[in-house]
Scaffold this active site. Structure first.
Site, PDB file in Angstrom:
ATOM      1  N   ASP A 107      -2.010  -0.885   5.880  1.00 25.77           N
ATOM      2  CA  ASP A 107      -2.355  -0.419   7.222  1.00 25.77           C
ATOM      3  C   ASP A 107      -3.852  -0.464   7.498  1.00 25.77           C
ATOM      4  OD1 ASP A 107      -2.474   1.708   5.283  1.00 25.77           O
ATOM      5  OD2 ASP A 107      -2.705   3.139   6.926  1.00 25.77           O
ATOM      6  N   ASP A 165      -0.279   4.927   0.876  1.00 27.40           N
ATOM      7  CA  ASP A 165      -0.547   5.874   1.969  1.00 27.40           C
ATOM      8  C   ASP A 165      -0.546   5.157   3.309  1.00 27.40           C
ATOM      9  OD1 ASP A 165      -0.918   7.925   0.082  1.00 27.40           O
ATOM     10  OD2 ASP A 165      -3.000   7.317  -0.208  1.00 27.40           O
ATOM     11  N   ASP A 178       0.845  -1.190   0.000  1.00 25.90           N
ATOM     12  CA  ASP A 178       0.000   0.000   0.000  1.00 25.90           C
ATOM     13  C   ASP A 178       0.887   1.248   0.000  1.00 25.90           C
ATOM     14  OD1 ASP A 178      -2.324   1.609   0.290  1.00 25.90           O
ATOM     15  OD2 ASP A 178      -2.082   1.608   2.462  1.00 25.90           O
TER      16      ASP A 178
END
Length: 175
Positions: free
Chosen positions: A137, A8, A6
């Site tokens: 996240d 961000d 990922d």
């Protein structure tokens, strides 16, 4: 092995960028400290009357493009590539995507090089992307399909209630 990473919150430090932008725009209002974050969606950690102000910051021109890297992320990415692993940056654009999409490419080019933009996958549904591992996240990654990848949770205060998934951060990724 295909590893999906990922952008961000994992490669690009969304939290640090947001707090810096908040302090510049609202020096009289204390931002929610990173360690006090409870929700994956940053605006939900703010009182309702501040949520539009929070969203205005991360959808503004230049926000995504100018995010600092998560400490250790660039080095880990390059080291994983040097090991011969097939890395893909698998990221979801914001719903208000006007600035976000191009700026994600610009961020990757700035921090990982122009060739790395060929590794960028933008999708609103990561379950449709083929891979062996997804480092993300977001506590729960859901979508239209049963994912083929195993979710490795990138450590953040807002996902520590999840205890079933393996987790890592860039300081312990070799373990």
């Amino acid at each position: 092995m295909i590893i999906l990473i990922d952008q961000d919150g994992v490669l690009a430090d969304f939290e640090r960028g947001f707090i810096q932008a908040w302090q510049q725009r609202h020096p009289d209002l204390t931002p929610v400290p990173y360690e006090n974050r409870k929700s994956f969606y940053i605006r939900e950690d703010y009182p309702p009357h501040w949520r539009d102000q929070a969203q205005a910051l991360y959808t503004a021109p230049g926000f995504i493009q100018n995010l600092p890297p998560v400490p250790g992320a660039i080095e880990a990415f390059k080291e994983l590539l040097a090991l011969g692993l097939d890395l893909r940056i698998c990221t979801s654009p914001l719903t208000q995507f006007e600035n976000c999409v191009a700026e994600k490419y610009l961020w990757v080019e700035k921090h990982l090089g122009r060739d790395a933009t060929n590794r960028l996958i933008l999708t609103k549904d990561k379950t449709l992307v083929r891979g062996d591992l997804l480092i993300d996240d977001k506590p729960q990654v859901t979508g239209a399909a049963k994912p083929q990848w195993k979710h490795i949770l990138f450590d953040a205060p807002y996902n520590r209630h999840e205890t079933q998934q393996p987790r890592l951060d860039w300081s312990n990724w070799r373990n």
